[in-house]
Design a protein around this motif. Structure first.
Motif, short mmCIF file in Angstrom:
data_model
loop_
_atom_site.label_atom_id
_atom_site.label_comp_id
_atom_site.label_asym_id
_atom_site.label_seq_id
_atom_site.Cartn_x
_atom_site.Cartn_y
_atom_site.Cartn_z
N LYS A 123 0.83 -1.21 0.00
CA LYS A 123 0.00 0.00 0.00
C LYS A 123 0.86 1.26 0.00
O LYS A 123 0.58 2.22 -0.72
CB LYS A 123 -0.94 0.01 1.21
N ILE A 124 1.91 1.25 0.80
CA ILE A 124 2.82 2.40 0.86
C ILE A 124 3.44 2.64 -0.51
O ILE A 124 3.47 3.77 -1.02
CB ILE A 124 3.92 2.18 1.93
N ILE A 125 3.93 1.58 -1.12
CA ILE A 125 4.59 1.70 -2.43
C ILE A 125 3.58 2.14 -3.49
O ILE A 125 3.90 3.00 -4.32
CB ILE A 125 5.29 0.39 -2.81
N GLU A 126 2.39 1.59 -3.48
CA GLU A 126 1.38 2.00 -4.45
C GLU A 126 1.09 3.49 -4.31
O GLU A 126 0.94 4.19 -5.32
CB GLU A 126 0.11 1.17 -4.29
N ASN A 127 1.02 3.99 -3.09
CA ASN A 127 0.78 5.42 -2.88
C ASN A 127 1.94 6.26 -3.41
O ASN A 127 1.73 7.29 -4.06
CB ASN A 127 0.56 5.73 -1.39
N ILE A 128 3.16 5.84 -3.16
CA ILE A 128 4.33 6.55 -3.65
C ILE A 128 4.35 6.56 -5.17
O ILE A 128 4.59 7.60 -5.80
CB ILE A 128 5.63 5.94 -3.10
N LEU A 129 4.08 5.42 -5.78
CA LEU A 129 4.09 5.33 -7.24
C LEU A 129 2.99 6.20 -7.85
O LEU A 129 3.23 6.90 -8.84
CB LEU A 129 3.92 3.88 -7.69
N SER A 130 1.82 6.19 -7.25
CA SER A 130 0.71 7.01 -7.76
C SER A 130 1.06 8.50 -7.66
O SER A 130 0.82 9.25 -8.61
CB SER A 130 -0.57 6.73 -6.98
N LYS A 131 1.63 8.92 -6.55
CA LYS A 131 2.01 10.33 -6.37
C LYS A 131 3.07 10.76 -7.37
O LYS A 131 3.14 11.92 -7.74
CB LYS A 131 2.51 10.57 -4.95
N ASN A 132 3.91 9.81 -7.81
CA ASN A 132 4.99 10.11 -8.75
C ASN A 132 4.61 9.76 -10.19
O ASN A 132 5.47 9.78 -11.07
CB ASN A 132 6.26 9.36 -8.34
N ASN A 133 3.33 9.46 -10.42
CA ASN A 133 2.83 9.12 -11.76
C ASN A 133 3.64 8.02 -12.44
O ASN A 133 3.98 8.11 -13.61
CB ASN A 133 2.79 10.37 -12.65
N ASN A 193 10.46 0.49 0.66
CA ASN A 193 10.23 1.85 0.19
C ASN A 193 11.29 2.83 0.68
O ASN A 193 11.43 3.93 0.15
CB ASN A 193 8.84 2.33 0.58
N LYS A 194 12.09 2.44 1.67
CA LYS A 194 13.16 3.30 2.19
C LYS A 194 14.53 2.89 1.66
O LYS A 194 15.53 3.48 2.03
CB LYS A 194 13.16 3.25 3.71
#
Length: 85
Positions: free
Chosen positions: A13-23, A74-75
């Motif tokens: 979920k964390i990674i999906e959010n990061i990827l979405s925010k970064n298009n 993610n880190k």
């Protein structure tokens, strides 16, 4: 085992959010792996120099890199490299 599975689900979920925010395009999954669309100059060199072994897949003529999830990936330098421009 259940604790580890929960950590992987949280990490996804964390990674999906990061990827979405970064298009950054990715393939949704319920497994412990992710596929991220990568068109990054020098990716092969980075992976070789850091002894990182990943599979690549072609979906609809686009190249995706496949990697396994683990807690706090993610880190990692690897993940930060993947999402950097």
């Amino acid at each position: 085992m259940e604790d580890y599975i929960l950590k992987i689900k949280q990490e996804r979920k964390i990674i999906e959010n990061i990827l979405s925010k970064n298009n950054i395009d990715y393939v949704k999954s319920e497994t412990n792996t992710m596929h991220i669309k990568i068109n990054k100059e020098g990716l092969d060199t980075y992976l070789n120099e850091n002894n990182i072994y990943c599979k690549t897949k072609i979906f609809n003529k686009d190249t995706y890199i496949c990697f396994s999830l683990y807690p706090c990936i993610n880190k990692s330098d690897f993940f930060n490299y993947l999402i950097s421009n």
